[in-house]
Design an enzyme around this catalytic site. Structure first.
Site, mmCIF file in Angstrom:
data_model
loop_
_atom_site.group_PDB
_atom_site.id
_atom_site.type_symbol
_atom_site.label_atom_id
_atom_site.label_comp_id
_atom_site.label_asym_id
_atom_site.label_seq_id
_atom_site.Cartn_x
_atom_site.Cartn_y
_atom_site.Cartn_z
ATOM 1 N N ASP A 119 2.202 2.090 -3.093
ATOM 2 C CA ASP A 119 2.646 3.375 -2.986
ATOM 3 C C ASP A 119 4.083 3.478 -3.836
ATOM 4 O OD1 ASP A 119 4.426 2.404 -1.183
ATOM 5 O OD2 ASP A 119 3.372 3.312 0.491
ATOM 6 N N SER A 330 -7.602 -1.096 6.594
ATOM 7 C CA SER A 330 -6.803 -0.889 5.357
ATOM 8 C C SER A 330 -5.423 -0.244 5.471
ATOM 9 C CB SER A 330 -7.982 -0.249 4.379
ATOM 10 O OG SER A 330 -8.128 1.145 4.968
ATOM 11 N N TYR A 331 -4.809 -0.012 4.275
ATOM 12 C CA TYR A 331 -3.431 0.400 4.093
ATOM 13 C C TYR A 331 -3.892 1.849 4.840
ATOM 14 C CZ TYR A 331 0.884 1.415 2.389
ATOM 15 O OH TYR A 331 2.250 1.976 2.183
ATOM 16 N N PRO A 332 -2.765 2.304 5.709
ATOM 17 C CA PRO A 332 -2.965 3.578 6.407
ATOM 18 C C PRO A 332 -2.376 4.452 5.775
ATOM 19 C CG PRO A 332 -1.280 2.288 7.595
ATOM 20 C CD PRO A 332 -1.843 1.379 6.503
#
Length: 661
Positions: A119, A330-332
């Protein structure tokens, strides 16, 4: 065999990824101080071939941004000078050991392979790691891994498909860091120096802070507070018709809803009574559906978590991060509500078949019940929607982890199911030239609702048979009055929705901004419905048609004069379901700050979201390459400088409001 230095964003990710890539258990070679470096051999295929790997980590940002030393003291300069004061990037003392570890390992490496989160923040941390390593070894090749969960197959794919760091995303974060520093410091120093001596008489505070996301967040809370406080109830009147047929009592609601003119409603009601007969003018039966939920985003997780999981949004995100780190979800942190068609969703469902609660539902999906999830409107091109990665037995989790994990699993299974199916019946009657209608629903197939208890869709009482043209004398016709009710105080799900709609913060930071206004004692929280002005259902706010004990009036039938009537469709519902939701009430200080800035009189107040929303759009423009970091920083500083100057010129207005004058 070359040496590749891999660096993750946190120690737990370094350990998990290293153990996936190592042919056997990765050798733990202690680095400097508490740091662990994992050493093993790995073949990166066509990219770098067989290599010796050292896998280490940082702990979030390594570098900090601060003003030059001579501007750091609160009394060193006029706060207005902070708009232009020189700033420096440096490694803080507690992070120097991390920087030294990277330097030592980079010295003999050929490749720096960065494994920070995919991100904006992760890209910026990646550039910090890169800059430290290149200073020691300028010949390093630098790549990053693109991954969204730490399942073994996904990690191996990321290891063999490195990509460049995204400089544009890193520049957007750098712009945000500089603006937050300059604006936060300038306004915080100005308002603390001006107001603290007065406010300390009542409330001892270390600092009266300002943040360009913090204040609009507080502004939403204060705005709702005044709508509640200043609400003046209005009396309205409406007509309700009831008819009993085939042993079923059917309530017909007035198409007009209600009117605020008693005489007008009385005249219309008299016409109904004079007509005597009602005529069925519409009977419509049609299939209907309740759509299954969209794939799960961070914002939706925070809203649903604070509504149903009995924890605030900040706690929900902390638990989700821990589940991700352990390899369960998974990536939150994602804005995406679309699953890529390349993801094998059935493989994810298959792992959930062993659960004793939702396992049978998962088996049903595998045995022909699977349907492709709906596509929402958002795709951040970085992470998939939040979903379970592996199955974990409930006893391995604590209570909060279990609740968040269960929600993620149930949401995912619901996404892969069918919409709920039903049959809707709509009937309209004409009575004295007024139209009344009723609605019935029969749920024929619950489908996704069987695994997703957070949505409600229930069959109503079955309606008797009516046919178009049929006439009847209503069993009862009555005129009622009621009062509009105030909206409730702002709840956390509502606040998150407002922040999301107005671009205040990112999906990753909204919970932090909410936590900050609580920490600064600008707001207090309580369970929804507590106290004298406790809130009603959120739907009331939109319609302002709640009733406060609707009272029966003149009527035909057994109700007669003076009978007690029921509330109309605006009445509160679902209170128990929302019992754990917190609502926000501003403190005296919170109200004073927002009122003060509003009364200073600039066109765009700091309490409103417009300045920050525009700034966030500009951050996205940096990521898209349509503007630059320097341009965004310069433009925003000029806008806020104008606000700052005007505030200092009218500081007495702010002081007067803070003193309650």
């Amino acid at each position: 065999m070359g040496k590749i230095l891999c660096v993750a964003e946190k120690p737990s990710i370094a350990k998990a990824v290293a153990n996936h890539l190592a042919p056997a258990q990765a050798q733990d070679v202690r680095g400097l101080a508490w740091l662990k470096n994992y050493v093993f051999d790995y073949n990166f295929g066509r990219t770098w071939g067989a290599s010796n790997v050292v896998f280490t980590s940082v702990a979030g940002h390594i570098k900090s941004t601060e003003f030059d030393q001579r501007y750091r003291s609160w009394n060193s300069c006029n706060p207005s000078q902070l708009f232009d004061a020189p700033i420096v990037n440096y490694v803080e003392n507690d992070k120097k050991v991390i920087a030294r570890n990277i330097e030592e390992q980079a010295r003999s490496a050929q490749v720096l392979f960065i494994w920070t989160d995919c991100d904006r923040e992760g890209e910026h941390i990646g550039t910090e790691i890169r800059d430290i390593a290149l200073k020691i070894n300028p010949r390093l090749e630098v790549k990053r891994a693109k991954f969204s969960n730490i399942e073994r197959a996904h990690v191996i794919s990321a290891a063999k498909n490195p990509v460049p760091l995204d400089e544009k995303q890193a520049n957007a974060v750098a712009a945000r860091i500089e603006l937050d520093l300059r604006l936060g410091a300038a306004f915080t120093r100005m308002q603390t120096l001006a107001l603290k001596p007065m406010i300390d008489r009542v409330q001892e505070l270390k600092v009266i802070s300002y943040g360009s996301c913090q204040f609009p967040t507080l502004g939403f809370v204060v705005d709702r507070y005044f709508r509640v406080k200043n609400f003046v109830p209005e009396t309205f009147w409406y007509i309700k018709v009831t008819h009993k047929k085939e042993g079923i009592s059917v309530n017909f609601n007035w198409k007009r809803g209600h009117l605020f003119d008693r005489m007008a409603v009385t005249v219309l009601f008299e016409r109904c009574l004079m007509a005597k007969m009602a005529k069925v003018i519409k009977v419509q039966k049609k299939p209907t559906s309740k759509w299954k939920p969209l794939p799960l985003t961070t914002v939706e997780l925070q809203k649903m978590g604070s509504r149903f999981l009995r924890m605030d949004s900040q706690r929900v995100m902390k638990i989700a991060e821990e589940l991700y780190t352990k390899g369960w979800i998974s990536y939150p942190r994602t804005e995406t509500d679309q699953f890529d068609k390349g993801i094998d969703l059935k493989q994810i469902i298959e792992k959930q078949q062993q659960d004793g609660v939702w396992g049978p539902f998962a088996q049903g999906l595998m045995n022909g019940g699977f349907k492709q999830p709906r596509n929402g409107p958002h795709n951040d091109q970085a992470h998939p929607p939040i979903h379970p990665v592996n199955y974990v037995v409930g006893v391995q989790l604590n209570d909060e982890e279990r609740r968040v994990y269960e929600f993620v699993v149930r949401r995912f299974l619901a996404c892969c199911s069918e919409d709920a199916k039903g049959e809707a019946t709509d009937i309209e009657i004409s009575y004295g030239d007024e139209i009344f209608r009723t609605h019935g629903l029969i749920v024929l197939a619950r489908n996704y609702l069987d695994v997703y208890p957070y949505d409600k869709w229930e069959s109503s009482q079955q309606l008797p048979q009516f046919s178009v043209g049929e006439t009847f004398v209503p069993t009862e016709a009555k005129m009622f009055d009621g009062e509009t009710t105030a909206p409730g105080y702002l709840t956390e799900p509502e606040l998150i929705s407002l922040m999301d709609a107005n671009g205040i913060g990112t999906d990753a930071t909204m919970a932090e901004h909410i936590a900050k206004i609580k920490e600064r004692t600008y707001v207090m929280t309580r369970l929804k419905g507590g106290g004298r002005n406790g809130g009603g259902d959120g739907n009331i706010e939109a319609t302002s048609t709640g009733t406060r004990g609707a009272r029966g009036g003149r009527g035909r039938g057994r109700g007669g004069r003076g009978g007690r009537g029921g509330g109309n469709s605006g009445s509160r519902q679902g209170g128990n379901r929302n019992g754990g939701v917190q609502e926000f009430i501003p403190t005296t200080l919170g109200v004073a700050l927002i009122e003060g800035y509003d009364k200073v009189g600039f066109e765009t107040s700091l309490s409103k979201p417009f300045l920050r929303k525009e700034m966030e759009l500009q951050m996205k423009a940096i990521c898209a390459g349509t503007t630059t970091r320097n341009d965004v920083v310069h433009q925003n500083l000029e806008k806020y400088r104008e606000v700052f100057v005007r505030t200092t010129q009218q500081i007495n207005v702010l002081k007067a409001v803070s003193l309650g004058q």
